[in-house]
Design an enzyme around this catalytic site. Structure first.
Site, mmCIF file in Angstrom:
data_model
loop_
_atom_site.group_PDB
_atom_site.id
_atom_site.type_symbol
_atom_site.label_atom_id
_atom_site.label_comp_id
_atom_site.label_asym_id
_atom_site.label_seq_id
_atom_site.Cartn_x
_atom_site.Cartn_y
_atom_site.Cartn_z
ATOM 1 N N LYS A 205 0.834 -1.201 0.000
ATOM 2 C CA LYS A 205 0.000 0.000 0.000
ATOM 3 C C LYS A 205 0.871 1.254 0.000
ATOM 4 O O LYS A 205 0.663 2.184 -0.779
ATOM 5 C CB LYS A 205 -0.933 0.004 1.207
ATOM 6 C CG LYS A 205 -1.902 1.180 1.225
ATOM 7 C CD LYS A 205 -2.756 1.193 2.489
ATOM 8 C CE LYS A 205 -3.763 0.088 2.512
ATOM 9 N NZ LYS A 205 -4.711 0.210 3.650
ATOM 10 N N GLU A 211 10.138 -5.561 3.981
ATOM 11 C CA GLU A 211 10.314 -6.882 3.386
ATOM 12 C C GLU A 211 9.944 -6.864 1.909
ATOM 13 O O GLU A 211 10.679 -7.374 1.048
ATOM 14 C CB GLU A 211 9.466 -7.925 4.118
ATOM 15 C CG GLU A 211 9.849 -8.153 5.574
ATOM 16 C CD GLU A 211 9.054 -7.276 6.533
ATOM 17 O OE1 GLU A 211 8.936 -7.651 7.704
ATOM 18 O OE2 GLU A 211 8.545 -6.213 6.095
ATOM 19 N N GLY A 266 -5.090 -4.555 5.295
ATOM 20 C CA GLY A 266 -4.366 -5.547 4.516
ATOM 21 C C GLY A 266 -4.968 -6.930 4.567
ATOM 22 O O GLY A 266 -5.093 -7.616 3.549
ATOM 23 N N ARG A 267 -5.381 -7.370 5.753
ATOM 24 C CA ARG A 267 -5.899 -8.732 5.885
ATOM 25 C C ARG A 267 -7.329 -8.877 5.377
ATOM 26 O O ARG A 267 -7.892 -9.971 5.417
ATOM 27 C CB ARG A 267 -5.796 -9.194 7.338
ATOM 28 C CG ARG A 267 -6.476 -8.301 8.358
ATOM 29 C CD ARG A 267 -6.039 -8.667 9.785
ATOM 30 N NE ARG A 267 -6.591 -7.804 10.804
ATOM 31 C CZ ARG A 267 -6.078 -6.630 11.153
ATOM 32 N NH1 ARG A 267 -5.011 -6.157 10.517
ATOM 33 N NH2 ARG A 267 -6.615 -5.912 12.117
ATOM 34 N N GLU A 352 -4.219 -11.070 14.368
ATOM 35 C CA GLU A 352 -3.841 -9.679 14.175
ATOM 36 C C GLU A 352 -5.011 -8.757 14.505
ATOM 37 O O GLU A 352 -4.811 -7.620 14.938
ATOM 38 C CB GLU A 352 -3.364 -9.442 12.746
ATOM 39 C CG GLU A 352 -2.629 -8.120 12.565
ATOM 40 C CD GLU A 352 -1.895 -8.011 11.249
ATOM 41 O OE1 GLU A 352 -0.669 -8.222 11.231
ATOM 42 O OE2 GLU A 352 -2.546 -7.740 10.225
ATOM 43 N N HIS A 383 -3.164 -37.842 11.918
ATOM 44 C CA HIS A 383 -1.957 -38.618 12.192
ATOM 45 C C HIS A 383 -0.867 -37.739 12.795
ATOM 46 O O HIS A 383 0.301 -38.113 12.791
ATOM 47 C CB HIS A 383 -1.470 -39.279 10.905
ATOM 48 C CG HIS A 383 -2.440 -40.281 10.363
ATOM 49 N ND1 HIS A 383 -2.374 -41.627 10.661
ATOM 50 C CD2 HIS A 383 -3.533 -40.124 9.574
ATOM 51 C CE1 HIS A 383 -3.369 -42.260 10.054
ATOM 52 N NE2 HIS A 383 -4.090 -41.361 9.385
ATOM 53 N N LYS A 503 9.387 -3.241 14.161
ATOM 54 C CA LYS A 503 9.843 -2.503 12.982
ATOM 55 C C LYS A 503 10.769 -1.354 13.383
ATOM 56 O O LYS A 503 11.784 -1.087 12.725
ATOM 57 C CB LYS A 503 8.644 -1.939 12.215
ATOM 58 C CG LYS A 503 7.785 -2.978 11.517
ATOM 59 C CD LYS A 503 6.640 -2.291 10.781
ATOM 60 C CE LYS A 503 5.762 -3.284 10.051
ATOM 61 N NZ LYS A 503 4.642 -2.609 9.352
#
Length: 538
Positions: A205, A211, A266-267, A352, A383, A503
């Protein structure tokens, strides 16, 4: 008023003491119609919540708790564009992104649908050009590889949906997703790709996410090393960002930028331009069917009474276990390999959003908020970790997700899969008692080890088939469930300040690791020790 001081919270606490030791076996025996009474349908989904440790009074009290929190008004506040993300002074309007009707949606005098539709039309034009082979790389070759570079919501949503709907995708194109700052991710995902056939989508954005922009810069370098001309950038990079200046600095042509809005978190953004990789992969029509599924559940959530509202019921049940049974986790167990990334996607959506310890009035909460979300597809999980759910010491509520029809019908695979799907829910709920084992002539010394207490709660969510539309409904169901819980817990679900401190510290530590600054004496002893080890052994 603090949530756990409200009248309905106190009534639920008293009710819990009366109900906490009652077994599901008894509840089903006393009410033969329980399953039918606790089944809901909406937006193409089926929900059976009868295998929960509840009775009618529990549901009634939980609904009263929702009303006491003014949930219905809070739902309308979100849909109307009120600035419910108060710490960032923003509206929360991801629901506008998936309105397929095209009808106007005015907020502060602006018709947001005009902006949304303009971006969608641009996406459609670009996606069709890419998928048809008309979008040519620098050397004149059509694009074969699409590489999405993002992180968090700019990666998890598109990557999850691509895997979930791979059966509907264009198999003539190769899609890869890069998120981790670890160069291994970039290196492996670019392996064996031809630069002149590769298109990068940079999803950020702000176009400043560390990253994403580090990976984007390395991708740019990778491309230029092979194509050896700066003008190649405009043929091989598309930006999904609000920051026109930074996009231009990178070398991306203005016509290759798709915009976003600050009212989309964002999510919650995968039906925005963040999902452009999905529109290319699935085709324009399937992308809109995905949006249609979202919208169907949005409408269900907004318009259906609380007592018949699937996200509301799921949200309240989560509060019941989280805050009264003190269950700190819940497992999401999709019985479909295509949904292998769905639990990871929900980890971000839920943790979040509701991993908060401060209420909306600015005070520390005195109760548990967001649960820990985890899970794997069945039958693999059976399993691995089901042993703990069946016979461990922790209560783990479960959501089972399944589909009546297989996308890949092969022999009796799907029948076996669904038999396991149903059997695990039955086993968790009803267990196996010692007297049953005695009739099977199990040696007395083994009976304690072979006994299953049961009484483990679960929800069953089903659809006829995994399709773009049913997946949209499923994602929206969980989004709104999370919203409901945030309202009950009186927290802000749409900010994420908890990611900021790390950050900030990175900016301080990175120059020290590069050796351009001495290690600060203000670091704690452990941090100094770690930095010294890294500098010595790098």
């Amino acid at each position: 008023m603090k949530t756990n001081k409200k009248k309905q919270w106190r009534l639920l606490s008293e009710h819990f003491l009366q109900l906490k030791n009652i077994h599901l076996r008894k509840l089903f025996l006393e009410n033969p119609g329980r399953a039918e009474q606790m089944t809901l349908h909406g937006a193409g989904l089926f929900l059976d919540y009868s295998k929960n440790r509840i009775v009618d009074k529990t549901v009634s009290l939980l609904l009263d708790l929702a009303r006491e929190a003014d949930l219905e008004a809070e739902i309308e506040h979100m849909f109307s564009g009120k600035r419910i993300n108060q710490t960032e002074d923003r509206s929360v309007l991801h629901v506008v992104l998936r309105n397929p009707t095209g009808t106007s949606h005015f907020v502060d005098g602006v018709d947001l649908m005009l902006e949304v539709n303009a971006v969608l039309h641009k996406m459609e034009h670009m996606a069709r050009k890419i998928s048809s082979g008309q979008w040519l790389g620098y050397t004149g070759k059509p694009i074969k590889n699409i590489v999405n570079i993002g992180i968090g919501g700019s990666d998890l949503g598109p990557a999850m949906v691509y895997e979930a709907l791979k059966a509907y995708s264009n198999r003539g194109l190769n899609f890869r997703f890069i998120s981790n700052i670890d160069a291994t991710h970039l290196t492996e995902q670019l392996m064996n790709l031809e630069a002149d056939e590769t298109l990068f989508l940079i999803a950020s954005k702000t176009f400043t996410t560390q990253e994403t922009m580090t990976n984007a810069a390395s991708a740019r370098e990778w491309l230029l090393k092979r194509l050896k001309n700066e003008s190649a950038i405009e043929h091989h990079f598309i930006a999904i960002s609000t920051n026109e200046e930074k996009v231009t600095e990178f070398g991306i042509a203005p016509e290759n930028r798709l915009t976003l809005w600050d009212w989309v978190g964002g999510r919650y953004s995968l039906t925005s331009a963040i999902g452009f990789s999905l529109m290319i992969a699935l085709g324009v029509e399937n992308f809109h069917l995905l949006r249609k599924g979202f919208h169907s559940m949005d409408q269900h959530f907004q318009k259906v009474p609380l007592s018949e509202n699937m996200p509301v019921i799921l949200g309240l049940l989560g509060v019941w276990y989280n805050n009264f049974f003190n269950a700190q986790t819940y497992a999401v167990l999709p019985y479909d390999q295509y949904l292998s990334r769905f639990p990871a996607y929900l980890q971000q959506s839920d943790m979040e959003s509701n991993g908060k310890c401060i209420d909306r009035d600015g005070y520390p909460v005195a109760y548990q908020t967001g649960p820990i979300v985890w899970g794997e597809p069945g039958t693999n999980g059976q399993h691995a970790f089901y042993q703990l759910i069946h016979q461990g010491t922790k209560l783990v509520p479960c959501d089972f997700i399944g589909f009546a029809k297989s996308i890949n019908p092969t022999g009796d695979h799907h029948d076996i899969l669904m038999a396991n799907f149903v059997a695990q829910q039955e086993a968790l709920a009803f267990g196996k008692e010692p007297q049953d084992l005695k009739t099977e002539n199990i040696p007395a010394g083994l009976i304690p080890f072979r006994t299953f207490e049961g009484n483990c709660p679960s929800n069953c969510i089903m659809a006829e088939k995994l399709t773009p539309e049913s997946l949209g409904s499923l994602i929206s169901l969980y989004e709104h469930k999370i919203f409901v819980q945030g309202i009950i817990w009186n927290i802000f679900s749409f900010d994420q300040w908890g990611v900021e401190l790390g950050k900030q510290l990175v900016k301080r530590i990175l120059p020290e690791l590069k050796g351009t600054l001495p290690i600060s004496a203000t670091h704690d002893a452990s941090t100094r020790n770690l930095l010294n080890y890294l500098l010595k052994h790098r």
